[in-house]
Design a protein around this motif. Structure first.
Motif, short mmCIF file in Angstrom:
data_model
loop_
_atom_site.label_atom_id
_atom_site.label_comp_id
_atom_site.label_asym_id
_atom_site.label_seq_id
_atom_site.Cartn_x
_atom_site.Cartn_y
_atom_site.Cartn_z
N PRO A 253 0.83 -1.20 0.00
CA PRO A 253 0.00 0.00 0.00
C PRO A 253 0.87 1.25 0.00
CG PRO A 253 -0.82 -1.58 1.59
CD PRO A 253 0.50 -2.12 1.11
N GLU A 254 0.38 2.30 -0.62
CA GLU A 254 1.19 3.51 -0.80
C GLU A 254 1.71 4.05 0.53
OE1 GLU A 254 0.88 8.03 -2.70
OE2 GLU A 254 -0.82 6.65 -2.82
N SER A 255 0.85 4.12 1.54
CA SER A 255 1.28 4.66 2.83
C SER A 255 2.39 3.81 3.43
CB SER A 255 0.09 4.72 3.80
OG SER A 255 0.52 5.12 5.08
N LEU A 256 2.25 2.49 3.35
CA LEU A 256 3.28 1.60 3.88
C LEU A 256 4.57 1.74 3.10
CD1 LEU A 256 4.11 -0.59 5.84
CD2 LEU A 256 3.05 -2.28 4.32
N ARG A 257 4.45 1.85 1.80
CA ARG A 257 5.63 2.01 0.95
C ARG A 257 6.39 3.29 1.32
NH1 ARG A 257 3.08 1.34 -3.47
NH2 ARG A 257 2.84 3.50 -4.16
N GLU A 258 5.65 4.36 1.56
CA GLU A 258 6.29 5.63 1.93
C GLU A 258 7.00 5.52 3.28
OE1 GLU A 258 3.05 8.34 1.90
OE2 GLU A 258 3.05 8.61 -0.30
N GLN A 259 6.38 4.80 4.21
CA GLN A 259 6.96 4.71 5.56
C GLN A 259 8.22 3.84 5.58
OE1 GLN A 259 3.76 4.55 8.85
NE2 GLN A 259 2.65 3.99 6.97
#
Length: 243
Positions: free
Chosen positions: A166-172
């Motif tokens: 997921p995008e948020s997880l990828r960013e983190q």
């Protein structure tokens, strides 16, 4: 005639001895009465000092808590480092398992201290990043991180496709990879953190007695957790070492 240097050195030794006495008093109160009992006045009474006098050593309760927390982090990190170094001649996976077992051994024999150091986030706000507490926490964090980096660099382990996260997880995980100077790529960070969550989560549940309703002995459950972690990292699980 006593020199100024000798006088200063004696004063420093006395101050250090008092700091050690204060920290020992905090630990006694924590272990015997719980964290709520650790107040400036209670600590002062414990060592025969007035509350205002203790402020000569720590400007606030938060400063005192931070200093003692750093002590606990250093003690735990030392325990894990000793387990790592005692297995210096074995594969990195075996060293990782030894470190995990050492972490659990310290946690279950020091439940009050374990609860104290993990009652607040490991990484404090940026304005506190140079604090003794943060530096001690980083030393603790580095033990398993360094071993994971070594594993990644020498043999690797399965990782997900970064774009599948997921995008948020990828960013983190990308941000954390940057924080650790890209010693692990984001997809490997994802696996490292997933392993840490499983390990830490089980330890917290055990130390906080959240599993007492079902288990009187959590050690085999912990070993199952280590077997799962070994699978995530493509390691051999040799089983629990004999006593």
């Amino acid at each position: 005639m006593t020199s100024a240097r000798t006088t200063t050195s004696r004063r420093e030794r006395l101050r250090q001895a008092t700091l050690e006495e204060i920290h020992a008093a905090v630990r006694r109160l924590l272990v015997t009465q719980g964290s709520a009992a650790v107040t400036i006045n209670a600590v002062a009474r414990e060592i025969g000092m007035s509350g205002p006098a203790l402020y000569h050593y720590y400007a606030s309760h938060d400063d005192l808590v931070g200093a003692v927390t750093a002590d606990f982090f250093r003690e735990l990190a030392t325990t894990m480092e000793q387990a790592r170094d005692a297995h210096a001649d074995v594969p990195v996976g075996d060293r990782m398992l030894a470190v995990c077992r050492a972490m659990r051994a310290w946690a279950i024999t020091h439940p009050a201290e374990f609860g104290w150091i993990f009652a607040s986030p490991i990484a404090p706000p940026n304005r506190q990043r140079d604090s003794a507490r943060h530096q001690a926490a980083q030393r603790f964090e580095q033990v398993l991180l360094d071993l994971t980096v070594e594993l990644w660099q020498t043999r690797g382990f399965p990782v997900p496709d970064l774009d599948s996260l997921p995008e948020s997880l990828r960013e983190q995980v990308t941000a954390y990879s940057t924080d650790i100077e890209e010693r692990l790529p984001p997809e490997a960070v994802h696996v490292f953190l997933a392993c840490w969550i499983k390990l830490y989560g089980l330890l917290c549940m055990e130390v906080l007695h959240q599993l007492d309703f079902a288990y009187s002995n959590v050690e085999p459950v912990f070993e199952e957790c280590l077997r799962d972690l070994a699978g995530m990292l493509a390691l051999d699980y040799p089983g629990q070492p004999s006593a």
